[in-house]
Design a protein around this motif. Sequence first.
Motif, short mmCIF file in Angstrom:
data_model
loop_
_atom_site.label_atom_id
_atom_site.label_comp_id
_atom_site.label_asym_id
_atom_site.label_seq_id
_atom_site.Cartn_x
_atom_site.Cartn_y
_atom_site.Cartn_z
N LYS A 178 0.84 -1.20 0.00
CA LYS A 178 0.00 0.00 0.00
C LYS A 178 0.88 1.25 0.00
N LYS A 179 1.91 1.25 0.83
CA LYS A 179 2.79 2.41 0.90
C LYS A 179 3.52 2.63 -0.43
N GLU A 180 4.04 1.56 -0.99
CA GLU A 180 4.77 1.66 -2.25
C GLU A 180 3.85 2.17 -3.37
N SER A 181 2.64 1.62 -3.47
CA SER A 181 1.74 2.04 -4.54
C SER A 181 1.34 3.50 -4.37
N TYR A 182 1.21 3.94 -3.13
CA TYR A 182 0.83 5.33 -2.86
C TYR A 182 1.91 6.31 -3.33
N VAL A 183 3.16 6.07 -2.94
CA VAL A 183 4.22 7.00 -3.34
C VAL A 183 4.51 6.89 -4.83
N LYS A 184 4.24 5.73 -5.43
CA LYS A 184 4.41 5.62 -6.88
C LYS A 184 3.34 6.41 -7.61
N ALA A 185 2.14 6.45 -7.04
CA ALA A 185 1.08 7.25 -7.65
C ALA A 185 1.43 8.73 -7.57
N LEU A 186 1.97 9.15 -6.45
CA LEU A 186 2.38 10.54 -6.28
C LEU A 186 3.56 10.89 -7.19
N GLY A 187 4.36 9.88 -7.52
CA GLY A 187 5.54 10.12 -8.33
C GLY A 187 6.75 10.52 -7.53
N THR A 188 6.66 10.41 -6.21
CA THR A 188 7.77 10.81 -5.34
C THR A 188 8.71 9.65 -5.05
N GLY A 189 8.20 8.42 -5.21
CA GLY A 189 9.02 7.27 -4.87
C GLY A 189 9.36 7.28 -3.39
N LEU A 190 10.45 6.63 -3.04
CA LEU A 190 10.83 6.52 -1.63
C LEU A 190 11.29 7.84 -1.04
N LYS A 191 11.48 8.87 -1.89
CA LYS A 191 11.85 10.19 -1.37
C LYS A 191 10.75 10.76 -0.50
N GLN A 192 9.52 10.28 -0.68
CA GLN A 192 8.40 10.73 0.13
C GLN A 192 8.65 10.42 1.60
N GLY A 193 9.33 9.30 1.88
CA GLY A 193 9.54 8.88 3.25
C GLY A 193 8.38 8.03 3.71
N LEU A 194 8.54 6.72 3.72
CA LEU A 194 7.42 5.83 4.02
C LEU A 194 6.91 5.97 5.45
N SER A 195 7.71 6.53 6.33
CA SER A 195 7.27 6.68 7.72
C SER A 195 6.54 8.00 7.96
N THR A 196 6.35 8.80 6.89
CA THR A 196 5.70 10.11 7.06
C THR A 196 4.18 10.04 6.91
N PHE A 197 3.64 8.86 6.58
CA PHE A 197 2.20 8.74 6.42
C PHE A 197 1.75 7.33 6.77
N SER A 198 0.48 7.20 7.11
CA SER A 198 -0.11 5.90 7.42
C SER A 198 -1.14 5.53 6.38
N VAL A 199 -1.04 4.33 5.83
CA VAL A 199 -2.01 3.88 4.83
C VAL A 199 -3.29 3.37 5.47
N LEU A 200 -3.31 3.26 6.79
CA LEU A 200 -4.52 2.82 7.46
C LEU A 200 -5.61 3.89 7.41
N TYR A 201 -5.24 5.10 6.98
CA TYR A 201 -6.22 6.17 6.86
C TYR A 201 -7.01 6.06 5.56
N ASN A 202 -6.52 5.26 4.63
CA ASN A 202 -7.19 5.03 3.36
C ASN A 202 -7.66 6.31 2.68
N ALA A 203 -8.98 6.52 2.53
CA ALA A 203 -9.48 7.65 1.75
C ALA A 203 -9.08 8.99 2.34
N ASP A 204 -8.76 9.01 3.62
CA ASP A 204 -8.39 10.28 4.26
C ASP A 204 -6.89 10.53 4.23
N ILE A 205 -6.15 9.69 3.52
CA ILE A 205 -4.68 9.76 3.60
C ILE A 205 -4.13 11.09 3.12
N GLN A 206 -4.68 11.63 2.02
CA GLN A 206 -4.18 12.89 1.49
C GLN A 206 -4.43 14.02 2.48
N HIS A 207 -5.65 14.05 3.07
CA HIS A 207 -5.98 15.08 4.04
C HIS A 207 -5.06 14.96 5.27
#
Length: 212
Positions: A178-207
């Motif tokens: 989930k984390k990998e697919s999310y940062v790949k969608a953003l286009g940031t890759g691992l530069k986003q920092g996988l520990s900076t967000f939680s995928v358990l928020y699902n639809a609210d993740i961007q907010h």
Amino acid sequence: DKTNGYISDGVSTYTHPAFTFEGKALEGLWVAKFEAGTIVEDKVKDDDEELDEEIIPRLSEYRQRRLSNTKSPKARKESICAELILEKAVYPKRLRPLHIKTTKLGKPYFENSHTHFNISHTDGWVACAIADFEIGLDIQKQEVFDRRIAERYFCPDELEYLNSSADPESAFYELWTKKESYVKALGTGLKQGLSTFSVLYNADIQHWLCEN
């Protein structure tokens, strides 16, 4: 063997291509597995030199550049198979030959087209998704994982989810893909920092990302 994968539009993650993204439909998802050799026009060949001579010249310049830096025969075959699947996926859109560019952060995209795609491959599995919006896709072979990776890249709520799971191995790969697919969608890759967000928020993740 188990293979775990998720798809993301940069806002939410989903487990099945039949799902839609805020009313936006995924155009297609292609998945292929090869045991030995590489798919070449629906055939399988094991001769790497013959494969290179026959297939590589017809691949996109983007793929040829990647292959020039890829030494592992297995990784080369997965990479070639990924583009062959991509070709089939976009064939109805008349995008061949493929003209692929990359953003400053390295995300590939089609030049002069509104069609978006994302590719992932692991241990002989290759997956390709296309849509008319930014999309991310990740698949991983499920095997014994290193808990130190979870401690480094997961948020506290994700670690709690992992530690309380009856199947920690599946839970780890659920979160990781989930984390990998999310940062790949953003286009940031691992530069986003996988520990900076939680995928358990699902639809609210961007907010949640914006607020934190």
